[in-house]
Scaffold this motif. Structure first.
Motif, short mmCIF file in Angstrom:
data_model
loop_
_atom_site.label_atom_id
_atom_site.label_comp_id
_atom_site.label_asym_id
_atom_site.label_seq_id
_atom_site.Cartn_x
_atom_site.Cartn_y
_atom_site.Cartn_z
N GLN A 1 0.97 -1.35 0.39
CA GLN A 1 0.34 0.07 0.12
C GLN A 1 0.87 1.20 -0.08
O GLN A 1 0.79 2.17 -0.69
CB GLN A 1 -0.84 0.15 0.75
CG GLN A 1 -1.91 -1.14 1.19
CD GLN A 1 -2.82 -0.75 0.25
OE1 GLN A 1 -3.12 -0.45 -0.85
NE2 GLN A 1 -4.65 -1.19 0.39
N ARG B 1 -7.78 -2.64 -2.11
CA ARG B 1 -8.52 -2.74 -0.91
C ARG B 1 -7.38 -3.82 0.01
O ARG B 1 -7.09 -5.17 -1.01
CB ARG B 1 -9.77 -3.01 -0.57
CG ARG B 1 -11.13 -2.29 -0.35
CD ARG B 1 -11.97 -1.87 -0.44
NE ARG B 1 -13.06 -0.41 -0.69
CZ ARG B 1 -14.20 -0.60 -1.50
NH1 ARG B 1 -13.51 -1.27 -2.10
NH2 ARG B 1 -14.73 0.84 -1.44
N ALA C 1 -13.18 -3.24 4.56
CA ALA C 1 -11.21 -2.44 4.69
C ALA C 1 -11.51 -1.43 3.30
O ALA C 1 -12.50 -0.91 2.30
CB ALA C 1 -10.59 -2.93 4.00
N ASP D 1 -7.17 1.93 -0.10
CA ASP D 1 -5.80 2.24 0.31
C ASP D 1 -5.60 1.43 1.84
O ASP D 1 -4.39 1.91 3.14
CB ASP D 1 -5.67 3.55 0.83
CG ASP D 1 -5.25 4.45 -0.71
OD1 ASP D 1 -4.51 2.96 -1.70
OD2 ASP D 1 -6.07 5.57 -1.00
N CYS D 2 -6.30 0.54 2.52
CA CYS D 2 -6.25 0.61 3.72
C CYS D 2 -5.79 -1.24 3.76
O CYS D 2 -6.27 -1.70 2.83
CB CYS D 2 -7.80 0.72 4.46
SG CYS D 2 -7.57 2.27 5.20
N CYS E 1 -7.36 -4.86 6.24
CA CYS E 1 -8.60 -5.13 7.29
C CYS E 1 -8.07 -6.23 7.46
O CYS E 1 -7.83 -6.98 6.92
CB CYS E 1 -9.93 -4.73 6.93
SG CYS E 1 -11.28 -5.69 8.37
N GLN F 1 -8.12 -2.43 11.18
CA GLN F 1 -8.24 -1.86 10.23
C GLN F 1 -7.00 -1.00 10.19
O GLN F 1 -6.04 -0.20 11.34
CB GLN F 1 -8.52 -0.71 9.55
CG GLN F 1 -9.09 -0.06 8.15
CD GLN F 1 -9.96 -0.10 7.60
OE1 GLN F 1 -10.71 -0.77 7.13
NE2 GLN F 1 -10.11 1.30 7.79
N ALA G 1 -4.55 1.72 8.73
CA ALA G 1 -4.95 3.10 7.88
C ALA G 1 -3.76 3.72 7.38
O ALA G 1 -3.16 4.16 8.48
CB ALA G 1 -6.14 3.74 8.20
N ALA H 1 -2.87 8.24 2.55
CA ALA H 1 -3.91 7.31 1.68
C ALA H 1 -4.27 8.11 0.47
O ALA H 1 -4.73 7.16 -0.47
CB ALA H 1 -5.04 6.27 2.94
N SER I 1 -2.83 10.07 9.75
CA SER I 1 -4.44 8.97 9.57
C SER I 1 -5.64 9.05 10.19
O SER I 1 -6.78 9.11 9.74
CB SER I 1 -4.41 7.66 9.03
OG SER I 1 -3.04 7.51 10.55
N LYS J 1 -9.97 10.20 8.91
CA LYS J 1 -11.52 8.94 8.63
C LYS J 1 -11.96 9.67 9.31
O LYS J 1 -12.57 10.62 9.23
CB LYS J 1 -11.04 7.71 10.91
CG LYS J 1 -9.71 7.66 11.00
CD LYS J 1 -9.52 7.34 12.13
CE LYS J 1 -8.10 5.96 12.14
NZ LYS J 1 -8.22 5.65 12.97
#
Length: 583
Positions: free
Chosen positions: A76, A95, A125, A128-129, A131, A167, A169, A173, A184, A188
């Protein structure tokens, strides 16, 4: 049957179908390059193997969870860094889901619940994250440098038990080229914790009712996909404690806290709730609900629905205020989107233009922000219905195209399907809008605009009796909604259809008191006054409207209104003529 324990990584490209539709050859070329230059070398470097390629996605196996998560993080970060120095081509965003679990070996393929859970986590997810399941998290916590966000227990499709998930992040991202990355945490979604409601009845048997209200609110709020709701296990850890909003905000990482109480007396029950901005500790909403306790579950459902429907628009307003107060140089995609919403609700030509610019800017920062697509649909919608565009057909086409993008980005988002309903309504496809709006209500029963949309479609089709319950439901669900003027003017038009002119005038005047300008609020009052023979009063109202719309006339209403039922429209226009409006 051979089984083994494995770390399974599942990944796919965000918005792949949309990218293919826009540039099929270029998207395939970029995907092939990313696989060969980034993904495959990283997987090999971290001792993994790809055991399945599925279109835009892949499934990989690792013997070590630490290797798997390290690979995912580098994957990522490499793509995000490449995006910042992009050559202008549309970047690919992934993802990733990761699980440690038991798998079944079938030749070179792997099957079983261990693989299924990884695939379901990938769908949860954000772009760009990464999970990952709790089983995977326990193996990597403290062993890799990453910030983990607790998502609580997730209900995953075809998985019997809820899965605790986390998750990662990654910083920066969603930042485009030339924008300074922000932490990050600032990227959110707004986060809310619903604390267990206090039982003030002095009766232990009411404890389950208070807990039930809190649990239902958590569940219902979670249907608003723009909102991150803390899981029950985390928020219920504060049960019985003295409320310290700052402490809870810090420990749970939330921006808002919902607190409440339940008090029973005889056959009556009182439920009180308040929403608090954790940063300022200011109350931004509070309400009290008194009910007769005949069917306890019916009361629980009714009050839960009322609270959730009231909270969502209040949170929306708070987010708009927060975004507009920030310095322009420090805005992420969410902030830019909320600034767009602030302009949208003003509904002037200039503000709608600004709203579109903000939504487009938000999408340039985060191409997967479905809500920004929905906001664009709103802007196109209002430019048409308010008669503020010279190209209504082009607006309708853009609204439909953007709504399809919103649904593709998040098929489970009620707001996206609601946007599709709006796009069809403004394109005068009222019958086609109804299934979209019904699906939006299935996904989120508290979404007032979807209930309004069903009522509006019925009005434009000339079905007043069908329209009124939906419109009254929207008003009841969200009594302080920023769309309230629209809800009320459609209800006024429904009564105009029924030849109930006093009620049409009454609801039209209520609509005039709401936020924003709509010429239809004046028009429905004027039609009611015309049919009532109150021409002097109509002349005053017409004069007020001309201040805002100098071109206000019968022909303008005919051109801009969305009626497809000819008799209903002619009845409306005849009322305007009786009120003295020029053709």
């Amino acid at each position: 049957m051979e089984r083994r324990l494995a770390a399974i990584l599942v990944a796919d490209v965000v918005g792949y179908t949309r990218l293919m539709g826009q540039d099929e050859a270029g998207t395939l070329e970029r995907l092939s390059a990313v696989r060969s230059k980034v993904i495959q070398p990283l997987i090999a470097q971290h001792h993994g193997r790809i055991f399945k390629l599925v279109g835009d996605g892949l499934l990989a196996e690792f013997a070590s969870v630490v290797d798997a998560i390290t690979c995912a993080i580098e994957w990522q970060r490499t793509l995000i860094q490449g995006r910042v120095t992009s050559d202008g081509k549309k970047p690919l965003s992934f993802r990733i889901g990761l699980n440690l679990g038991d798998v079944i070996v079938d030749g070179d393929d792997l099957l079983g619940e261990g693989v299924n859970i990884a695939a379901r986590l990938e769908a949860q997810a954000e772009p760009d994250c990464i999970c990952l399941s709790e089983d995977a998290y326990r193996q990597v916590a403290g062993k890799v440098e990453a910030e983990f966000e607790d998502l609580g227990n997730l209900e995953l499709k075809n998985v019997d038990q809820p899965v605790r998930a986390y998750q990662i992040a990654l910083s920066g991202a969603v930042q485009p080229a030339g924008v300074t990355p922000t932490p990050s945490s600032s990227l959110k979604k707004p986060t809310v914790a619903v604390l267990p409601f206090h039982n003030l009845s002095g009766e232990n048997d009411q404890e389950y009712f208070a807990d039930g209200v809190s649990e239902d609110i958590i569940s219902a709020l979670s249907r608003n996909r723009w909102l991150m709701v803390i899981a029950r296990n985390s928020s219920f850890a504060y049960k019985g404690e003295t409320i310290d909003v700052k402490k809870i905000s810090s420990q749970l990482g939330v921006r808002y806290v919902l607190d409440g109480s339940v008090r029973k007396g005889g056959n009556r029950i009182r439920i009180a709730a308040q929403l608090i901005d954790a940063a300022s500790e200011k109350q931004i909403w509070a309400e009290r609900y008194d009910r007769v306790l005949e069917d306890i579950f019916a009361v629980q459902d009714e009050v839960t629905g009322a609270i959730v429907a009231a909270i969502a628009p209040e949170l929306d307003k708070a987010e708009q205020q927060r975004a507009t107060s920030k310095k322009s140089g420090n805005l992420n995609a969410w902030d830019v989107y909320q600034r767009g919403m602030w302009h949208l609700y003003k509904r002037t030509k200039e503000d709608l233009t600004e709203a579109r610019k903000h939504f487009e800017a938000a999408l340039s920062q985060d191409p997967c922000l479905s809500l920004a697509c929905s906001g664009l649909v709103d802007a196109y919608y209002y430019e048409v219905v308010l008669g503020l565009t010279d190209t209504p057909a082009e607006n309708c086409e853009r609204a439909l195209r953007t709504a399809r993008m919103a649904v593709e980005l998040d098929p489970d988002d009620a707001a996206a399907h609601c946007a599709m309903g709006k796009a069809r309504i403004v394109s005068r496809e009222h019958e086609n809008a109804i299934p979209d709006l019904k699906l939006a209500i299935e996904l989120n029963p508290s979404l007032a605009w979807a209930h309004y949309g069903l009522g509006a479609a019925a009005v434009f089709l000339g079905n007043a009796d069908d329209a009124i319950p939906h419109l009254e439901g929207a008003i009841r669900l969200s009594p302080r909604d920023q769309h309230m003027g629209s809800y009320m003017v459609r209800l006024a038009e429904a009564y105009l259809l029924k030849h109930d002119y006093p009620l049409a005038i009454e609801w039209g005047r209520k609509a005039l008191q709401q936020q924003g300008f709509q010429w239809s609020r004046y028009a429905v009052i004027l039609a009611g006054l015309g049919y009532s023979g109150r021409t002097e009063e109509a002349a005053r109202v017409f004069g007020e409207c001309l201040i805002h719309r100098p071109d206000f006339s019968v022909s303008m209403v005919r051109r801009c209104h969305l009626y497809t039922h000819a008799p209903a429209l002619e009845h409306y226009l005849d009322g305007l003529r009786k009120a003295g409006l020029p053709e």
